[in-house]
Design an enzyme around this catalytic site. Sequence first.
Site, PDB file in Angstrom:
ATOM      1  CB  THR A  20      -0.908   0.002   1.258  1.00 25.71           C
ATOM      2  OG1 THR A  20      -1.654  -1.215   1.268  1.00 25.71           O
ATOM      3  CG2 THR A  20      -1.844   1.189   1.277  1.00 25.71           C
ATOM      4  CB  ALA A  32      15.474  17.210  -3.221  1.00 29.09           C
ATOM      5  CE  LYS A  77       0.076   5.155  13.817  1.00 29.04           C
ATOM      6  NZ  LYS A  77      -1.311   5.058  13.334  1.00 29.04           N
TER       7      LYS A  77
HETATM    8  P1  NDP Z   1       1.561  -3.858   2.884  1.00 28.44           P
HETATM    9  O1  NDP Z   1       1.288  -5.167   3.529  1.00 28.44           O
HETATM   10  O2  NDP Z   1       0.553  -3.298   1.962  1.00 28.44           O
HETATM   11  O3  NDP Z   1       2.958  -3.915   2.122  1.00 28.44           O
HETATM   12  C1  NDP Z   1       4.067  -4.622   2.594  1.00 28.44           C
HETATM   13  C2  NDP Z   1       4.787  -5.185   1.390  1.00 28.44           C
HETATM   14  O4  NDP Z   1       5.997  -5.769   1.822  1.00 28.44           O
HETATM   15  C3  NDP Z   1       3.979  -6.263   0.656  1.00 28.44           C
HETATM   16  O5  NDP Z   1       3.991  -6.015  -0.718  1.00 28.44           O
HETATM   17  C4  NDP Z   1       4.752  -7.541   1.013  1.00 28.44           C
HETATM   18  O6  NDP Z   1       4.667  -8.532   0.012  1.00 28.44           O
HETATM   19  C5  NDP Z   1       6.157  -7.008   1.119  1.00 28.44           C
HETATM   20  N1  NDP Z   1       7.050  -7.885   1.873  1.00 28.44           N
HETATM   21  C6  NDP Z   1       6.781  -8.686   2.911  1.00 28.44           C
HETATM   22  N2  NDP Z   1       7.892  -9.339   3.306  1.00 28.44           N
HETATM   23  C7  NDP Z   1       8.888  -8.925   2.489  1.00 28.44           C
HETATM   24  C8  NDP Z   1      10.269  -9.238   2.370  1.00 28.44           C
HETATM   25  N3  NDP Z   1      10.873 -10.098   3.200  1.00 28.44           N
HETATM   26  N4  NDP Z   1      10.988  -8.653   1.379  1.00 28.44           N
HETATM   27  C9  NDP Z   1      10.416  -7.785   0.539  1.00 28.44           C
HETATM   28  N5  NDP Z   1       9.095  -7.443   0.605  1.00 28.44           N
HETATM   29  C10 NDP Z   1       8.361  -8.018   1.560  1.00 28.44           C
HETATM   30  O7  NDP Z   1       1.867  -2.837   4.088  1.00 28.44           O
HETATM   31  P2  NDP Z   1       1.651  -1.265   4.093  1.00 28.44           P
HETATM   32  O8  NDP Z   1       2.193  -0.670   2.876  1.00 28.44           O
HETATM   33  O9  NDP Z   1       0.261  -0.946   4.499  1.00 28.44           O
HETATM   34  O10 NDP Z   1       2.546  -0.863   5.369  1.00 28.44           O
HETATM   35  C11 NDP Z   1       3.952  -0.785   5.285  1.00 28.44           C
HETATM   36  C12 NDP Z   1       4.457  -0.116   6.557  1.00 28.44           C
HETATM   37  O11 NDP Z   1       3.916   1.179   6.640  1.00 28.44           O
HETATM   38  C13 NDP Z   1       4.065  -0.814   7.863  1.00 28.44           C
HETATM   39  O12 NDP Z   1       5.104  -0.667   8.790  1.00 28.44           O
HETATM   40  C14 NDP Z   1       2.846  -0.038   8.324  1.00 28.44           C
HETATM   41  O13 NDP Z   1       2.624  -0.091   9.715  1.00 28.44           O
HETATM   42  C15 NDP Z   1       3.253   1.344   7.893  1.00 28.44           C
HETATM   43  N6  NDP Z   1       2.159   2.289   7.697  1.00 28.44           N
HETATM   44  C16 NDP Z   1       1.120   1.951   6.892  1.00 28.44           C
HETATM   45  C17 NDP Z   1       0.110   2.849   6.650  1.00 28.44           C
HETATM   46  C18 NDP Z   1      -1.022   2.540   5.749  1.00 28.44           C
HETATM   47  O14 NDP Z   1      -1.892   3.402   5.560  1.00 28.44           O
HETATM   48  N7  NDP Z   1      -1.096   1.362   5.151  1.00 28.44           N
HETATM   49  C19 NDP Z   1       0.130   4.181   7.286  1.00 28.44           C
HETATM   50  C20 NDP Z   1       1.297   4.460   8.079  1.00 28.44           C
HETATM   51  C21 NDP Z   1       2.266   3.520   8.279  1.00 28.44           C
HETATM   52  P3  NDP Z   1       3.457  -9.593   0.070  1.00 28.44           P
HETATM   53  O15 NDP Z   1       2.210  -8.813   0.019  1.00 28.44           O
HETATM   54  O16 NDP Z   1       3.705 -10.421  -1.133  1.00 28.44           O
HETATM   55  O17 NDP Z   1       3.634 -10.311   1.367  1.00 28.44           O
HETATM   56  N1  HSE Z   2      -3.758   1.116  11.133  1.00 29.71           N
HETATM   57  C1  HSE Z   2      -3.313   2.464  11.198  1.00 29.71           C
HETATM   58  C2  HSE Z   2      -4.518   3.347  11.475  1.00 29.71           C
HETATM   59  C3  HSE Z   2      -2.639   2.856   9.904  1.00 29.71           C
HETATM   60  O1  HSE Z   2      -5.646   2.858  11.470  1.00 29.71           O
HETATM   61  O2  HSE Z   2      -4.339   4.523  11.757  1.00 29.71           O
HETATM   62  C4  HSE Z   2      -1.816   4.100  10.008  1.00 29.71           C
HETATM   63  O3  HSE Z   2      -0.749   3.962  10.872  1.00 29.71           O
END
Ligand code: NDP
Ligand code: HSE
Length: 440
Positions: free
Chosen positions: A13, A33, A205
């Site tokens: 995401t 930048a 957080k």
């Molecule tokens: P997702 O699950 O959407 O994305 C994580 C990605 O990492 C997936 O594509 C996954 O692949 C891949 N992945 C897993 N294991 C590995 C590995 N060993 N090597 C390479 N790639 C790997 O997560 P998000 O994007 O939602 O979240 C990412 C981070 O951002 C988290 O720490 C989350 O807490 C943080 N965050 C998220 C927010 C949000 O709105 N979603 C907001 C703020 C922070 P696969 O799907 O194939 O397993």
């Molecule tokens: N799960 C978190 C939320 C995503 O609902 O705010 C952002 O960190």
Amino acid sequence: MKPIQVGLLGIGTVGSGTFNVLKRNQQDIQGRAGRGIEITMVADLDVARAQSVVGPDVKVVNDARAVIANPDIDIVIELIGGYGIAKALVLEAIAAGKHVVTANKALLAVHGTEIFAAASAKGVMVAFEAAVAGGIPIIKALREGLTANRIQWIAGIINGTTNFILSEMRDKGLDFDVVLKEAQRLGYAEADPTFDIEGVDAAHKVTLMSAIAFGIPVQFDKAYVEGITKLGAADIKYAEQLGYRIKLLGITKRTPAGIELRVHPTLVPAKRLIANVEGAMNAVMAHGDAVGTTLYYGKGAGSEPTASAVIADLVDITRLHTADAAQRVPHLAFQPDAISNTPVLAMSEVVTSYYLRLRVADEAGVLAKVTGLLAEAGISIDAVLQREADEISGEAATQTDVIILTHDCAEAKMNAALAQMQALPTVLQPITRIRKEELA
Ligand code: NDP
Ligand code: HSE
């Protein structure tokens, strides 16, 4: 100048949002930048899907370590999440002399001390704007914008999932489980939604904000964490009748005895701006001695809002890349030798006011006994409301809900008084206790 080269670990995401926004706004970002910023290598478990997001010109691998090992990569973005492989990769990237950008609040709240120490020793930056309140630049605000201030307190709605659930329960009278499923469908919830609903995500957080605001180490293990799973529709309704809304707040305060660090459902006066933050939106109030109270509002999650914060970090690192490490903004706002050992207070030492709901037998003298116990404990009452318990039709004549708002008292004192009240034979159900903050 040659563009700075970025390796991206995890293109889900947030990763895909980061790639797309960086590409779309390339020219403006470069103008700010002073140098191009290019994601040239991506690692994801699903290589085909990742390749379809980035197109044929970007190298995609399934081994994140290949990105770290690439000598051309200057900055590694970790967007995998969790404490497992993500921690190993972040530490390996630091050891390889790469700057790191991460949105992983769980990782930093638990292992931040180790990670920041490793980064300082290696002279690299670890940037984490996206880890708190998604697109809201709250880390920048606390670490730089408010740097003149002695920060007194921070209170924030920093979990969109739970704010969405509370808003929908209040507005539409929907059940908790129904709204949680909708939050998951909309992509707000963490991979493990118990982190959202049990307050753990918000605690990650607020732990980070507390460290930055007060110059203390990140200490997630000292945070008091209470989620929204035990909240009933009745309390949301009674709070409304008393002029309050219930929000899951992350709160951290400086007190003469130490630092409060807590997450729990909180009654907030309905007239406060923060009480009117609805749906998945986030908002953070920060009070500094010079500036007074400030409020930051925006999207706390989602692909592009979070990407906005990730890219802000990329730009900061690009600008400071060649600066002497001592001239950079310290990870936790204070220079490492200025980090203090001010204690984080146990919840029993926290002083706050309370909403109490007691299901009692509707008999003469019951209210007097309850208020008598509070008086004996030295707890002052602010308001009392008595309501028919409308969900129990057959017994409605014999039971009632008594709602009490108290003035400030120490949690330990309240715990003792609650135990005594609970033992009264006329108190028929477990007492509901919700903390209240005026945020004046
Ligand atoms: P997702 O699950 O959407 O994305 C994580 C990605 O990492 C997936 O594509 C996954 O692949 C891949 N992945 C897993 N294991 C590995 C590995 N060993 N090597 C390479 N790639 C790997 O997560 P998000 O994007 O939602 O979240 C990412 C981070 O951002 C988290 O720490 C989350 O807490 C943080 N965050 C998220 C927010 C949000 O709105 N979603 C907001 C703020 C922070 P696969 O799907 O194939 O397993
Ligand atoms: N799960 C978190 C939320 C995503 O609902 O705010 C952002 O960190």
